[in-house]
Scaffold this motif. Structure first.
Motif, short mmCIF file in Angstrom:
data_model
loop_
_atom_site.label_atom_id
_atom_site.label_comp_id
_atom_site.label_asym_id
_atom_site.label_seq_id
_atom_site.Cartn_x
_atom_site.Cartn_y
_atom_site.Cartn_z
N GLU A 74 0.82 -1.19 0.10
CA GLU A 74 0.08 0.06 0.01
C GLU A 74 0.96 1.23 -0.15
O GLU A 74 1.66 1.33 0.89
CB GLU A 74 -0.84 -0.02 1.37
N GLU A 75 0.63 2.10 -1.09
CA GLU A 75 1.47 3.22 -1.30
C GLU A 75 1.17 4.24 0.02
O GLU A 75 2.02 5.08 0.45
CB GLU A 75 1.18 4.02 -2.33
N TYR A 76 -0.20 4.41 0.33
CA TYR A 76 -0.52 5.32 1.59
C TYR A 76 -1.39 4.48 2.39
O TYR A 76 -2.19 3.54 2.23
CB TYR A 76 -1.51 6.48 0.80
N TYR A 88 7.24 1.73 0.92
CA TYR A 88 6.43 0.93 -0.18
C TYR A 88 7.26 0.12 -0.76
O TYR A 88 8.27 0.30 -1.59
CB TYR A 88 6.05 2.26 -0.83
N TYR A 90 6.59 -1.24 -4.03
CA TYR A 90 6.65 -1.32 -5.40
C TYR A 90 7.31 -0.04 -5.99
O TYR A 90 6.93 0.38 -7.03
CB TYR A 90 5.35 -1.72 -6.12
N GLN A 91 8.20 0.68 -5.26
CA GLN A 91 8.99 1.91 -5.74
C GLN A 91 10.19 1.01 -6.49
O GLN A 91 10.22 0.15 -6.36
CB GLN A 91 9.11 2.82 -4.88
#
Length: 318
Positions: A74-76, A88, A90-91
């Motif tokens: 989850e990015e946020y 995060y 998937y950066q």
């Protein structure tokens, strides 16, 4: 460092990328389940563990895991319900490594060790009192050439480098963060350094300070300590200093250099500036710097390729 996730391809690619950098002090090992990880750490303590969030419930309280950082899909997120910092997942790999190094450097209680190298780290200075000489272009080209054979770090210490526009980065971290960390007297300099490194091909660099105002806060003692720590706690064999007069004690940094390249021009104004610079160095009793100086009229060369190849050989020979 260990990375543990149920996504086998993610683990493989991350470890492959992280282990590719020559100047890194890290060896990264990948695992696809907590059982593999636990078996490995019985005999091999892990300083930093990057663990997929869904595997956190399987994590025993073991000192062998060192600093644990969770990888979230989850990015946020709202306020995290965990004692561990979260990154995060998937950066880009460089971003994950930089953030992990930053977390670890703030918590580390000791230096990662003293770097053992066959010979002392060499410092190369590039400085000219004459403007518009192609100084930075030459410094970068030379750095890229040397980096083909030796672990090389480029530091731009110009008043206005233009790097933020020429080489934009995803975060705003710069050399300022490393100098602030150094001033705090924290011991894990090498790990903080790892979190700030960017690359131009095989050449590593740290994004420079943004403005002359920032340079006013950095004293000559800070610059000298930075060089000392790079020599003691980094794996770089060569550091290139792209210098300007905005640096407090810039002439003392030139004194630390094995060689100083001084780009020049042949017009009368350029010659007058060069003579004034040389007179100043003599007044400061730094004639040795002038003896180690190589003047280059870059405008007379048909490109830099042959010049930097010849100069690069000089620094890469055993």
């Amino acid at each position: 460092m260990a990375v543990c996730s149920g996504e086998r391809e993610y683990v493989r690619r991350f470890a492959e990328f992280a282990n590719r950098r020559q100047a890194s002090m890290l060896a990264v090992h990948g695992f696809t389940d907590s059982g593999e990880l636990s078996a490995y750490t019985k005999e091999h303590p892990v300083d930093i563990l990057l663990l997929s969030e869904e595997l956190a419930c399987d994590l025993p309280k073991k000192k062998e895991y060192g600093t644990v950082i969770l990888l979230s899909g989850e990015e946020y997120q709202a306020v995290p319900q965990t004692e561990y910092p979260i990154i995060y997942k998937y950066q880009s790999c460089p971003q994950i490594l930089r953030q992990a190094m930053d977390f670890y450097a703030e918590q580390a209680a000791a230096v990662p060790g003293v770097v053992l190298r066959r010979e002392k780290m060499k410092c190369i200075g590039v400085y000219s009192p004459v403007g518009r000489t192609g100084q930075t272009g030459f410094a970068l080209a030379l750095g890229k050439e040397i980096a083909k054979k030796k672990r090389t770090l480029y530091l731009n210490l110009e008043e206005y480098s233009g790097f933020s526009e020429l080489y934009p980065t995803e975060e705003g971290w710069t050399l300022s963060e490393l100098l602030y960390f150094l001033k705090q007297g924290k011991p894990a300099f090498g790990w903080k350094l790892e979190g700030l490194i960017r690359s131009l091909g095989e050449l590593d660099y740290i994004p420079p300070l943004h403005s002359p105002v920032e340079y006013e806060q950095v004293k000559r003692e800070d610059w000298k300590e930075l060089l000392e720590l790079l020599g003691r706690e980094s794996r770089y064999e060569v550091v290139i200093l792209d210098l300007s007069g905005v640096v407090d004690g810039w002439y003392e940094l030139l004194e630390e250099c094995s060689c100083v390249y001084t780009p020049v021009e042949k017009d009368e104004t350029a010659k007058a500036k060069l003579r004034q610079y040389e007179e100043t160095m003599k007044l400061l009793e730094l004639e040795e710097v002038l003896e180690r100086t190589q003047k280059l009229e870059l405008s007379t060369y048909d490109g830099l390729e042959l010049l930097v190849k010849d100069e690069g050989k000089r620094w890469c020979e055993p």
